[in-house]
Every structure is written in structure tokens, then in C-alpha cells.
Motif scaffolding. Structure first.
Motif, mmCIF file in Angstrom:
data_model
loop_
_atom_site.group_PDB
_atom_site.id
_atom_site.type_symbol
_atom_site.label_atom_id
_atom_site.label_comp_id
_atom_site.label_asym_id
_atom_site.label_seq_id
_atom_site.Cartn_x
_atom_site.Cartn_y
_atom_site.Cartn_z
ATOM 1 N N ALA A 86 9.178 -59.108 -4.043
ATOM 2 C CA ALA A 86 9.399 -60.546 -4.115
ATOM 3 C C ALA A 86 10.450 -60.889 -5.167
ATOM 4 C CB ALA A 86 8.093 -61.265 -4.436
ATOM 5 N N ILE A 87 10.407 -60.185 -6.316
ATOM 6 C CA ILE A 87 11.386 -60.449 -7.367
ATOM 7 C C ILE A 87 12.041 -59.145 -7.784
ATOM 8 C CG2 ILE A 87 10.280 -62.544 -8.239
ATOM 9 C CD1 ILE A 87 9.109 -60.876 -10.499
ATOM 10 N N ASP A 88 13.204 -59.278 -8.356
ATOM 11 C CA ASP A 88 13.957 -58.124 -8.819
ATOM 12 C C ASP A 88 13.315 -57.631 -10.118
ATOM 13 O OD1 ASP A 88 15.753 -56.322 -9.880
ATOM 14 O OD2 ASP A 88 17.518 -57.540 -9.421
ATOM 15 N N PRO A 89 12.706 -56.450 -10.119
ATOM 16 C CA PRO A 89 11.991 -55.972 -11.308
ATOM 17 C C PRO A 89 12.902 -55.599 -12.473
ATOM 18 C CG PRO A 89 11.983 -54.294 -9.598
ATOM 19 C CD PRO A 89 12.618 -55.519 -9.000
ATOM 20 N N GLU A 90 14.206 -55.610 -12.258
ATOM 21 C CA GLU A 90 15.150 -55.291 -13.333
ATOM 22 C C GLU A 90 15.535 -56.525 -14.152
ATOM 23 O OE1 GLU A 90 16.091 -52.110 -14.022
ATOM 24 O OE2 GLU A 90 14.618 -51.626 -12.476
ATOM 25 N N HIS A 91 15.238 -57.699 -13.647
ATOM 26 C CA HIS A 91 15.635 -58.936 -14.329
ATOM 27 C C HIS A 91 14.407 -59.788 -14.618
ATOM 28 C CE1 HIS A 91 19.366 -57.712 -12.243
ATOM 29 N NE2 HIS A 91 19.917 -58.152 -13.358
ATOM 30 N N TYR A 92 14.006 -59.779 -15.872
ATOM 31 C CA TYR A 92 12.877 -60.610 -16.278
ATOM 32 C C TYR A 92 12.986 -60.889 -17.778
ATOM 33 C CZ TYR A 92 10.818 -56.150 -17.746
ATOM 34 O OH TYR A 92 10.584 -54.930 -18.340
ATOM 35 N N PRO A 93 12.377 -61.988 -18.233
ATOM 36 C CA PRO A 93 12.459 -62.334 -19.656
ATOM 37 C C PRO A 93 11.837 -61.250 -20.545
ATOM 38 C CG PRO A 93 11.681 -64.203 -18.375
ATOM 39 C CD PRO A 93 11.676 -63.012 -17.458
ATOM 40 N N PRO A 94 12.491 -60.892 -21.642
ATOM 41 C CA PRO A 94 11.981 -59.850 -22.532
ATOM 42 C C PRO A 94 10.591 -60.126 -23.093
ATOM 43 C CG PRO A 94 14.250 -60.397 -23.099
ATOM 44 C CD PRO A 94 13.801 -61.381 -22.055
ATOM 45 N N VAL A 95 10.208 -61.408 -23.187
ATOM 46 C CA VAL A 95 8.890 -61.729 -23.731
ATOM 47 C C VAL A 95 7.779 -61.101 -22.880
ATOM 48 C CG1 VAL A 95 8.548 -63.924 -22.497
ATOM 49 C CG2 VAL A 95 7.489 -63.581 -24.736
ATOM 50 N N LEU A 96 8.056 -60.845 -21.613
ATOM 51 C CA LEU A 96 7.036 -60.231 -20.749
ATOM 52 C C LEU A 96 6.637 -58.849 -21.248
ATOM 53 C CD1 LEU A 96 8.161 -61.345 -17.187
ATOM 54 C CD2 LEU A 96 6.363 -62.304 -18.611
ATOM 55 N N ASP A 97 7.530 -58.182 -21.968
ATOM 56 C CA ASP A 97 7.187 -56.880 -22.543
ATOM 57 C C ASP A 97 6.176 -57.013 -23.680
ATOM 58 O OD1 ASP A 97 8.837 -55.412 -20.822
ATOM 59 O OD2 ASP A 97 10.574 -55.631 -22.162
ATOM 60 N N ARG A 98 6.129 -58.180 -24.305
ATOM 61 C CA ARG A 98 5.186 -58.420 -25.416
ATOM 62 C C ARG A 98 3.873 -59.023 -24.945
ATOM 63 N NH1 ARG A 98 9.624 -61.289 -27.648
ATOM 64 N NH2 ARG A 98 8.297 -63.107 -27.948
ATOM 65 N N MET A 99 3.891 -59.649 -23.795
ATOM 66 C CA MET A 99 2.694 -60.342 -23.315
ATOM 67 C C MET A 99 1.663 -59.346 -22.800
ATOM 68 S SD MET A 99 4.405 -63.592 -21.343
ATOM 69 C CE MET A 99 2.851 -64.278 -20.774
ATOM 70 N N GLY A 100 0.398 -59.685 -23.016
ATOM 71 C CA GLY A 100 -0.683 -58.848 -22.515
ATOM 72 C C GLY A 100 -2.023 -59.488 -22.808
ATOM 73 N N GLY A 101 -3.086 -58.776 -22.508
ATOM 74 C CA GLY A 101 -4.428 -59.291 -22.732
ATOM 75 C C GLY A 101 -4.760 -60.397 -21.748
#
Length: 173
Positions: free
Chosen positions: A52-67
Motif C-alpha cells: 500500500a505504501i512505499d516502505p522506503e519513504h516514511y518519517p524518521p520518528v517512526l523508528d522511535r515510536m513503539g509500545g
């Protein structure tokens, strides 16, 4: 969101539904956010197993998000009730954050904001402490979706800070 005119007794009139907002909590535990979001969007919008979305292009904050992550979205208010006179949007959004904090003790909250709303200040209305234009890149955008939406996020620590700020200085709210 319900409304009862100020001059009426609430027990004498049925409240009018004037708006709605969606809120969902997903506990990712140790799972990364990007694969989770990719699966969710693929499930909702993907065609025949395509991404659905290009997994190479996403905001860097997603790497910090979790839980525990909370999605806030689909905020709609009946046109005749829009504007600060009837419904302060920031107050409603902040109440949703407060509900999410009490109900789920979230680690992160996020929303997608359409460009035309971002351009008139809704990023601050949503108390977005992190925001990115073009929050996702669709391989092929589904109807009513495009790359122009802003991704807005807030960590739980930022929410707690804003609670203290607004209690100490309510005029900033």
C-alpha cells in the motif's frame, strides 16, 4: 460529540450529535511501527497483495515510536458548529489525548492531517510536537487518500508536559 443549548435544561432535551472523532490504541510491545503500519494500510487499502505504501519513504520518528500507540483521526464537526464559539478544537483533541492517557497509558499518539487543514494551523490544534509533510508515500493512492497528508505525533512525555503547561498557564491553551 453532543450539544445541548445553554439555555435549556439537559433533562428536557435530547442532545444533538454535532461531531465525532475516532481513537484506537495498538500495543506493539516490541514490534517496530513501520512494519505494523505497512500491514495495516495494506489490509485497508492494498490490492491483490501489493504494497500500500512505499516502505522506503516514511518519517524518521517512526523508528522511535513503539509500545502503545494511539491513532486519533476522522475528526468531524457539523458545519454549523465549527469555530471557537461552539467547539474549541484544541480542547476536544486534548480531551481525547487525556482519555487515551487514562484508558491506555499510551507511549505515542499520532494523526494524519490533510494539507489544507495543516496550512491553517491544525498541527498546533492537534498539539503535534513532531510533524512531517507528505507523511506517507502511496504506491498507488486509494480513493480519498494522497501523499499530501501531514503525519503528526506526540510522545507521552510531551503530553504530560503540555498538561502541566496548560494547568499552570491556561491562557496558552
Amino acid at each position: 460529540i453532543k450539544h445541548v443549548p445553554a439555555e435549556t435544561d439537559e433533562s428536557e432535551v435530547e442532545p444533538e450529535i454535532i461531531g465525532m472523532i475516532g481513537c484506537r490504541c495498538d500495543d506493539l510491545k516490541t514490534q517496530s511501527v513501520m512494519p505494523y503500519m505497512t500491514r495495516q494500510l495494506k489490509r485497508l487499502y492494498g490490492e491483490s497483495g501489493n504494497e500500500a505504501i512505499d516502505p522506503e519513504h516514511y518519517p524518521p520518528v517512526l523508528d522511535r515510536m513503539g509500545g502503545k500507540i494511539v491513532y486519533i483521526g476522522d475528526f468531524y464537526v457539523k458545519e454549523s458548529f465549527r469555530g471557537l464559539k461552539y467547539l474549541p478544537k484544541r480542547a476536544v483533541i486534548f480531551l481525547i489525548y487525556a482519555y487515551a492517557a487514562i484508558e491506555w497509558d499510551f507511549d505515542w499518539a499520532y494523526a494524519m492531517i490533510r494539507r489544507e487543514h495543516a496550512d491553517i494551523g491544525f498541527i498546533t490544534t492537534y498539539c503535534g510536537t513532531v510533524s512531517y509533510p507528505e507523511g506517507r508515500f502511496w504506491v498507488k493512492a486509494p480513493p480519498h487518500r494522497d501523499d499530501s497528508e501531514f503525519f503528526v505525533a506526540m510522545e507521552a512525555a510531551d503530553f504530560r508536559y503540555l498538561v502541566k503547561l496548560f494547568l499552570k498557564r491556561p491562557h496558552t491553551f
